[in-house]
Design a protein around this motif. Structure first.
Motif, PDB file in Angstrom:
ATOM      1  N   ILE A 129      11.378  20.228  -4.849  1.00 50.59           N
ATOM      2  CA  ILE A 129      11.113  20.414  -3.326  1.00 50.59           C
ATOM      3  C   ILE A 129      13.367  19.254  -3.665  1.00 50.59           C
ATOM      4  CG2 ILE A 129      11.186  18.908  -1.093  1.00 50.59           C
ATOM      5  CD1 ILE A 129      10.002  22.049  -2.009  1.00 50.59           C
ATOM      6  N   GLU A 130      14.152  19.330  -2.334  1.00 52.53           N
ATOM      7  CA  GLU A 130      15.197  18.775  -2.292  1.00 52.53           C
ATOM      8  C   GLU A 130      15.198  18.234  -0.987  1.00 52.53           C
ATOM      9  OE1 GLU A 130      18.642  20.596  -4.326  1.00 52.53           O
ATOM     10  OE2 GLU A 130      17.637  20.067  -6.417  1.00 52.53           O
ATOM     11  N   GLY A 131      16.107  16.959  -0.489  1.00 45.18           N
ATOM     12  CA  GLY A 131      16.080  17.053   0.724  1.00 45.18           C
ATOM     13  C   GLY A 131      16.851  15.303   1.296  1.00 45.18           C
ATOM     14  N   ASP A 132      17.352  15.029   2.101  1.00 43.85           N
ATOM     15  CA  ASP A 132      17.575  13.531   2.414  1.00 43.85           C
ATOM     16  C   ASP A 132      16.820  12.970   2.857  1.00 43.85           C
ATOM     17  OD1 ASP A 132      16.884  14.735   4.741  1.00 43.85           O
ATOM     18  OD2 ASP A 132      18.682  14.543   6.268  1.00 43.85           O
ATOM     19  N   TRP A 133      15.522  12.179   2.121  1.00 43.38           N
ATOM     20  CA  TRP A 133      14.820  11.788   2.311  1.00 43.38           C
ATOM     21  C   TRP A 133      14.152  11.487   0.072  1.00 43.38           C
ATOM     22  CZ3 TRP A 133      10.227  13.433   0.148  1.00 43.38           C
ATOM     23  CH2 TRP A 133      10.211  14.690   0.020  1.00 43.38           C
ATOM     24  N   THR A 134      13.417  10.506   1.000  1.00 41.64           N
ATOM     25  CA  THR A 134      13.098  10.055  -0.685  1.00 41.64           C
ATOM     26  C   THR A 134      11.399   9.666  -0.507  1.00 41.64           C
ATOM     27  OG1 THR A 134      13.222   7.125  -0.562  1.00 41.64           O
ATOM     28  CG2 THR A 134      14.972   8.684  -1.504  1.00 41.64           C
ATOM     29  N   ALA A 135      11.219   9.946  -1.742  1.00 41.17           N
ATOM     30  CA  ALA A 135       9.463   9.270  -1.348  1.00 41.17           C
ATOM     31  C   ALA A 135       9.087   7.765  -1.253  1.00 41.17           C
ATOM     32  CB  ALA A 135       8.987   9.115  -3.162  1.00 41.17           C
ATOM     33  N   GLU A 136       9.974   7.415  -1.183  1.00 37.05           N
ATOM     34  CA  GLU A 136       9.612   6.122  -1.123  1.00 37.05           C
ATOM     35  C   GLU A 136       9.683   5.999   0.520  1.00 37.05           C
ATOM     36  OE1 GLU A 136      10.923   5.036  -4.902  1.00 37.05           O
ATOM     37  OE2 GLU A 136      12.560   6.691  -3.387  1.00 37.05           O
ATOM     38  N   SER A 137      10.585   6.438   1.566  1.00 41.64           N
ATOM     39  CA  SER A 137      10.609   6.992   2.965  1.00 41.64           C
ATOM     40  C   SER A 137       9.460   7.188   3.416  1.00 41.64           C
ATOM     41  CB  SER A 137      12.683   7.044   3.133  1.00 41.64           C
ATOM     42  OG  SER A 137      12.137   8.727   2.509  1.00 41.64           O
ATOM     43  N   LEU A 138       9.179   8.775   2.702  1.00 40.74           N
ATOM     44  CA  LEU A 138       8.052   9.307   3.150  1.00 40.74           C
ATOM     45  C   LEU A 138       6.832   8.653   2.916  1.00 40.74           C
ATOM     46  CD1 LEU A 138       7.216  11.802   4.068  1.00 40.74           C
ATOM     47  CD2 LEU A 138       6.364  12.496   2.188  1.00 40.74           C
ATOM     48  N   ALA A 139       6.692   7.651   1.714  1.00 40.17           N
ATOM     49  CA  ALA A 139       6.106   6.257   1.489  1.00 40.17           C
ATOM     50  C   ALA A 139       5.191   5.635   2.880  1.00 40.17           C
ATOM     51  CB  ALA A 139       5.674   5.905   0.331  1.00 40.17           C
ATOM     52  N   ARG A 140       6.340   5.218   3.073  1.00 37.08           N
ATOM     53  CA  ARG A 140       6.065   4.367   4.360  1.00 37.08           C
ATOM     54  C   ARG A 140       6.617   4.625   5.693  1.00 37.08           C
ATOM     55  NH1 ARG A 140      11.315   2.202   1.539  1.00 37.08           N
ATOM     56  NH2 ARG A 140      12.566   3.022   2.419  1.00 37.08           N
ATOM     57  N   HIS A 141       6.804   6.059   6.086  1.00 42.71           N
ATOM     58  CA  HIS A 141       6.202   7.116   7.390  1.00 42.71           C
ATOM     59  C   HIS A 141       4.966   7.073   7.954  1.00 42.71           C
ATOM     60  CE1 HIS A 141       7.140  10.137  10.368  1.00 42.71           C
ATOM     61  NE2 HIS A 141       6.177  10.491   9.278  1.00 42.71           N
ATOM     62  N   THR A 142       4.190   7.277   6.219  1.00 40.50           N
ATOM     63  CA  THR A 142       2.768   7.228   6.314  1.00 40.50           C
ATOM     64  C   THR A 142       2.605   6.442   6.756  1.00 40.50           C
ATOM     65  OG1 THR A 142       2.363   6.479   4.296  1.00 40.50           O
ATOM     66  CG2 THR A 142       3.224   9.345   4.478  1.00 40.50           C
ATOM     67  N   HIS A 186       1.314  -1.069   0.350  1.00 38.35           N
ATOM     68  CA  HIS A 186      -0.254   0.160  -0.404  1.00 38.35           C
ATOM     69  C   HIS A 186       0.960   1.319  -0.297  1.00 38.35           C
ATOM     70  CE1 HIS A 186      -3.699   2.718   0.602  1.00 38.35           C
ATOM     71  NE2 HIS A 186      -2.850   3.199   1.400  1.00 38.35           N
ATOM     72  N   ALA A 187       1.995   1.372  -0.014  1.00 34.17           N
ATOM     73  CA  ALA A 187       2.802   2.488   0.939  1.00 34.17           C
ATOM     74  C   ALA A 187       3.607   2.962  -0.427  1.00 34.17           C
ATOM     75  CB  ALA A 187       4.135   2.212   1.869  1.00 34.17           C
ATOM     76  N   ASP A 188       3.805   1.275  -1.722  1.00 35.02           N
ATOM     77  CA  ASP A 188       3.843   1.394  -2.702  1.00 35.02           C
ATOM     78  C   ASP A 188       3.391   2.737  -3.463  1.00 35.02           C
ATOM     79  OD1 ASP A 188       6.342   0.539  -2.135  1.00 35.02           O
ATOM     80  OD2 ASP A 188       5.761  -1.540  -2.402  1.00 35.02           O
ATOM     81  N   THR A 189       1.639   2.366  -3.255  1.00 35.08           N
ATOM     82  CA  THR A 189       0.759   3.293  -3.876  1.00 35.08           C
ATOM     83  C   THR A 189       0.912   5.148  -3.598  1.00 35.08           C
ATOM     84  OG1 THR A 189      -0.639   3.291  -2.861  1.00 35.08           O
ATOM     85  CG2 THR A 189      -0.592   1.376  -3.636  1.00 35.08           C
ATOM     86  N   LEU A 190       1.345   5.127  -2.948  1.00 32.77           N
ATOM     87  CA  LEU A 190       1.914   6.919  -2.979  1.00 32.77           C
ATOM     88  C   LEU A 190       3.181   7.227  -3.406  1.00 32.77           C
ATOM     89  CD1 LEU A 190       0.802   6.720   1.210  1.00 32.77           C
ATOM     90  CD2 LEU A 190      -0.447   6.870  -1.304  1.00 32.77           C
ATOM     91  N   VAL A 191       4.068   6.498  -3.771  1.00 34.87           N
ATOM     92  CA  VAL A 191       5.245   6.678  -4.509  1.00 34.87           C
ATOM     93  C   VAL A 191       5.419   7.453  -5.739  1.00 34.87           C
ATOM     94  CG1 VAL A 191       7.567   5.753  -5.066  1.00 34.87           C
ATOM     95  CG2 VAL A 191       6.372   4.522  -3.063  1.00 34.87           C
ATOM     96  N   ALA A 192       4.464   7.697  -5.958  1.00 31.98           N
ATOM     97  CA  ALA A 192       4.454   7.710  -8.140  1.00 31.98           C
ATOM     98  C   ALA A 192       4.054   9.393  -7.024  1.00 31.98           C
ATOM     99  CB  ALA A 192       3.381   7.740  -8.884  1.00 31.98           C
ATOM    100  N   ASP A 193       2.809   9.362  -5.995  1.00 24.43           N
ATOM    101  CA  ASP A 193       2.681  10.796  -6.105  1.00 24.43           C
ATOM    102  C   ASP A 193       3.375  11.592  -5.486  1.00 24.43           C
ATOM    103  OD1 ASP A 193      -0.105  11.355  -7.653  1.00 24.43           O
ATOM    104  OD2 ASP A 193      -0.782  10.646  -5.797  1.00 24.43           O
ATOM    105  N   ILE A 194       4.545  11.091  -4.626  1.00 28.45           N
ATOM    106  CA  ILE A 194       4.803  11.681  -3.088  1.00 28.45           C
ATOM    107  C   ILE A 194       6.386  12.536  -4.295  1.00 28.45           C
ATOM    108  CG2 ILE A 194       6.454  11.674  -1.509  1.00 28.45           C
ATOM    109  CD1 ILE A 194       5.106   9.416  -0.239  1.00 28.45           C
ATOM    110  N   GLU A 195       6.964  11.328  -5.454  1.00 29.52           N
ATOM    111  CA  GLU A 195       7.656  12.073  -6.339  1.00 29.52           C
ATOM    112  C   GLU A 195       7.814  13.060  -6.826  1.00 29.52           C
ATOM    113  OE1 GLU A 195      11.569  12.846  -7.684  1.00 29.52           O
ATOM    114  OE2 GLU A 195      10.984  11.324  -5.523  1.00 29.52           O
ATOM    115  N   ALA A 196       6.387  12.858  -7.640  1.00 30.33           N
ATOM    116  CA  ALA A 196       5.512  14.319  -8.500  1.00 30.33           C
ATOM    117  C   ALA A 196       5.785  14.900  -8.584  1.00 30.33           C
ATOM    118  CB  ALA A 196       4.207  13.685  -9.549  1.00 30.33           C
TER     119      ALA A 196
END
Length: 212
Positions: free
Chosen positions: A156-169, A139-149
């Motif tokens: 936005i730049e930072g020391d985090w990835t779309a995948e890591s934020l999706a998992r954090h949710t 389910h977390a994976d379904t959020l990755v594309a929107d977060i990266e977009a």
């Protein structure tokens, strides 16, 4: 997150689905260890023979229940309104709002079957742990594309990835469910989603003036 099954007496061929629906509801209410085969058979209105025709063991049922959970809840999210906004960041924030909105009813009605089981069996059943992990992380994976977009659209730049934020949710959601159980209060879970919303807005440098 999914409607409770209605009481009926369907054909014998529906026994597997009825057992999975019973598992979905009873395990969320009582936990995996406290749910017996007898409980499941009684709720599903099937015999033990029917249970063991479809499942080799209670562990086998646990794996199937996690997979059933992932399959049946996926349609809820695929058809949810948070996909509608044009801006991907708006979609991410709408997802959080949607998750808050469906925290309703008794604890067993909105908490996660996969999360409930994995807390109990992560060290005792690799098959169930892996099935629950696939459900939650899938389910977390379904959020990755929107977060990266959203990262690209808002530069936005930072020391985090779309995948890591999706998992954090999902970390926030699962923790929110645990605290809601601890306090016997769904509002604790909704409060956690409000904090997640604030956190995402800060990551994307939103201010009150340009708040979505």
């Amino acid at each position: 997150m999914t409607p409770r099954p209605t009481k009926k007496s369907p054909d014998r061929g529906d026994a597997r689905i009825r057992l999975l629906e019973a598992a979905r509801d009873i395990i969320r209410a009582k936990g995996f260890a406290a749910t017996s085969v007898d409980d499941l058979c009684k709720a599903a209105e099937v015999t033990k023979g029917a249970f063991f025709h479809h499942f080799k063991s209670k562990e086998d049922l646990g794996v199937a229940a996690a997979e059933f959970w992932a399959e049946t809840t996926s349609s809820l999210f695929v058809n949810a309104p948070y996909h509608q906004p044009a801006d991907p960041l708006d979609r991410v924030l709408a997802y959080i709002a949607f998750r808050k909105a469906i925290i309703q009813g008794d604890l067993a009605e909105f908490t996660c079957l996969a999360g409930t089981m994995i807390q109990e069996v992560h060290a005792s059943s690799d098959p169930i742990r892996e099935a629950c992990g696939r459900a939650i992380l899938g389910h977390a994976d379904t959020l990755v594309a929107d977060i990266e977009a959203a990262r690209q659209a808002h530069d936005i730049e930072g020391d985090w990835t779309a995948e890591s934020l999706a998992r954090h949710t999902q970390t926030v959601l699962q923790g929110a469910f645990i605290l809601a159980k601890a306090g016997n209060d769904p509002e604790i879970a909704r409060e956690s989603l409000d904090h997640l919303d604030r956190y995402v807005r800060q990551l994307f440098k939103l201010t009150e003036e340009n708040k979505c």
